[in-house]
Design an enzyme around this catalytic site. Structure first.
Site: not given
Length: 521
Positions: A131-132, A134, A138, A152, A263
């Site tokens: 689902i993600g 970067g 993952c 994650k 952030d």
């Protein structure tokens, strides 16, 4: 001659006598007139005296009545003052208990998962469950111990080995992190709040972090209507603004050291099944050290990191990270939620629209019909937060919350669920009025006893809300049934509860009663 003289004298005497009689007659008439006037005045004065006496008596009765009412009101005021003082003390105690929930900075998450468990949860990291992705690694959706989670996995090359992973997952954030995602793990493992993402555990074998799962993705996904989801309504956006304000107030007032996120952006705000928001990804967050002089030691770096459009301009120029750095980012998010526009130059656009009396032209109509007064208030508070100079930004707890809280409450009164939420289409019940245990989509986390409760009272508004040790509010009967059935973990996070004590959530109960009364009207 003598007779005529005598007659003349008599006539003169008679005339004098007549004149004297006339004068006496006039004096008598005048005296009678004066006496008559005096009698009339006396009667009028007696009537006036009687009227005054009646007026005085009537006012004495009213004064006595008012004095009694004043005594009653004074007694009510004293009672309400006593209740208010008790409520303030209770809120202070609850706030202190919430702050005491923070674990020691050296403690790591107490739940460890094996690689085998993560493989089983994700069907051996099936790509369809990704689902993600970067630079950090993952993210996979999985079912772990009967709970839907987000897993994650960090890239091994981004770490210096397993020992450093443990160090990063438990350190106190007083130096530059080797990898930002583990910084997030450390904060989320030591701090609990309903609007902060919950870290469930870790897997040191593969540098894995296990979080609660958010079916509606991030706020950025919501604003972009990702996967053809409907636009976020103005009521949901207002609630998100309020929830993020609460989350930041909690972080900035954390004891013993304030926490700065650093952030804050829509990508790091996640939405659950009810579109309630939680703040995550504490990649560059910092604990700020309180000195003996009651001042706060700023975190300073020569390499500011974050997302440029949301970053505090003074942080970019000076490298100093303070709580007001988060306030700037929060202001940009408010303006984005209001207008739907990208963050670049958004403050200038909104300020220019306000100056031209044209704010309505830049409001995001896809969110529905924003009440203009509310939109105007949010625009102004967003601009204040997004001031370029740090010292001109408002205090969240003092200045911002008193604006946001009533807007949040007003929005909840008219809220309508988006399609895909777990509330029925014909209800406007705020999601936080419903016990999490009794919600349909939470059945995977509850025992058979709690499930039986949900079968009987499914989706009912809470009548007797209580706050448990995990910071969540539940229906008293449901959470007591959960604890009485032998559970020692949170129904929401599956983490072990520090204690089984329950605290009445009187503020929520009052809001529910007020909402019900308005619904009846």
């Amino acid at each position: 001659m003598d007779g005529l003289r005598q007659q003349k004298v008599l006539q003169e005497m008679h005339e004098i006598k007549r004149q004297e009689n006339d004068a006496m007659k006039r004096e008598q008439e005048e005296a009678y007139a004066a006496l008559y006037n005096a009698n009339e005045q006396k009667v009028r004065l007696e009537q006036r005296i009687n009227e005054i006496e009646l007026y005085v008596k009537d006012n004495e009765d009213k004064l006595a009545t008012n004095k009694h009412q004043l005594e009653v009101l004074q007694a009510d005021y004293d009672r309400l003052q006593h209740e208010r003082d008790a409520a303030i003390r209770e809120v202070a105690e609850l706030r202190e208990k919430n702050q005491q929930r923070v674990l020691a900075p050296s403690e790591a998450p107490n739940t460890k998962f094996s690689l085998v468990e993560l493989q089983q949860a994700t069907q051996d990291f099936d790509q369809t469950l990704k689902i993600g992705e970067g630079g950090f690694g993952c993210v996979y959706k999985g079912i772990l111990r009967n709970t839907t989670v987000a897993i994650k996995l960090l890239h091994p090359q981004s770490m210096q080995g397993q020992s450093e992973f443990h160090q990063e997952a438990s350190k106190s954030f007083f130096k530059e992190p080797t990898f930002s995602v583990t910084e997030s793990a450390s904060v989320l493992s030591t701090i609990r709040h309903p609007n902060l993402v919950t870290l469930i555990g870790t897997c040191p074998e593969v540098f894995g972090l296990v979080y609660e799962f958010f079916p509606n993705g991030s706020l950025e996904d919501g604003l972009a209507c990702k996967n053809n989801k409907p636009p976020l309504t103005w009521q949901i956006r207002t609630r998100i603004i309020g929830e993020m304000c609460l989350a930041l107030i909690f972080l900035h007032s954390n004891k013993p050291h304030p926490v700065v996120h650093g952030d804050l952006k829509p990508d790091n705000i996640l939405l659950d099944a009810n579109y309630s928001s939680k703040l995550g990804d504490f990649g560059i967050c910092r604990h700020l050290i309180q000195t003996n002089t009651c001042s706060t030691t700023l975190y300073q770096t020569t390499n500011p990191r974050g997302t440029f459009s949301y970053m505090d301009p003074e942080f970019l120029t000076t490298g100093e990270l303070t709580p007001r750095s988060d306030v700037y980012s929060y202001g940009i998010i408010i303006l984005r939620l209001l207008t739907g526009k990208p963050p670049q130059r958004i403050a200038e656009i909104v300020e220019e629209a306000i100056e031209q009396g044209n704010l309505h032209s830049i409001i995001d109509n896809s969110a529905g019909s924003w009440p203009f007064i509310q939109a105007n208030q949010l625009a102004h508070i967003g601009l204040r937060c997004a001031e370029l100079r740090r010292r001109r930004r408002p205090d969240l707890a003092v200045d911002v919350w008193k604006v946001v809280e009533p807007l949040m409450k007003a929005a909840s009164m008219t809220a309508r669920p988006l399609s895909g939420t777990n509330l029925s289409d014909d209800t406007c019940t705020p999601s936080y009025f419903i016990c999490p245990i009794l919600q349909v989509n939470n059945r995977s986390n509850i025992s058979s006893i709690a499930y039986q409760l949900s079968c009987d009272d499914e989706q009912e508004i809470m009548n007797d809300p209580y706050i448990a040790a995990d910071g969540f509010t539940y229906e008293g009967e449901a959470i007591k049934g959960w604890l009485d059935s032998g559970h020692s973990t949170s129904p929401m996070t599956n983490l072990k509860l520090e204690h089984s004590q329950l605290v009445p959530n009187r503020a929520l109960r009052s809001a529910i009663l007020e909402w019900k009364q308005q619904e009846q009207h």
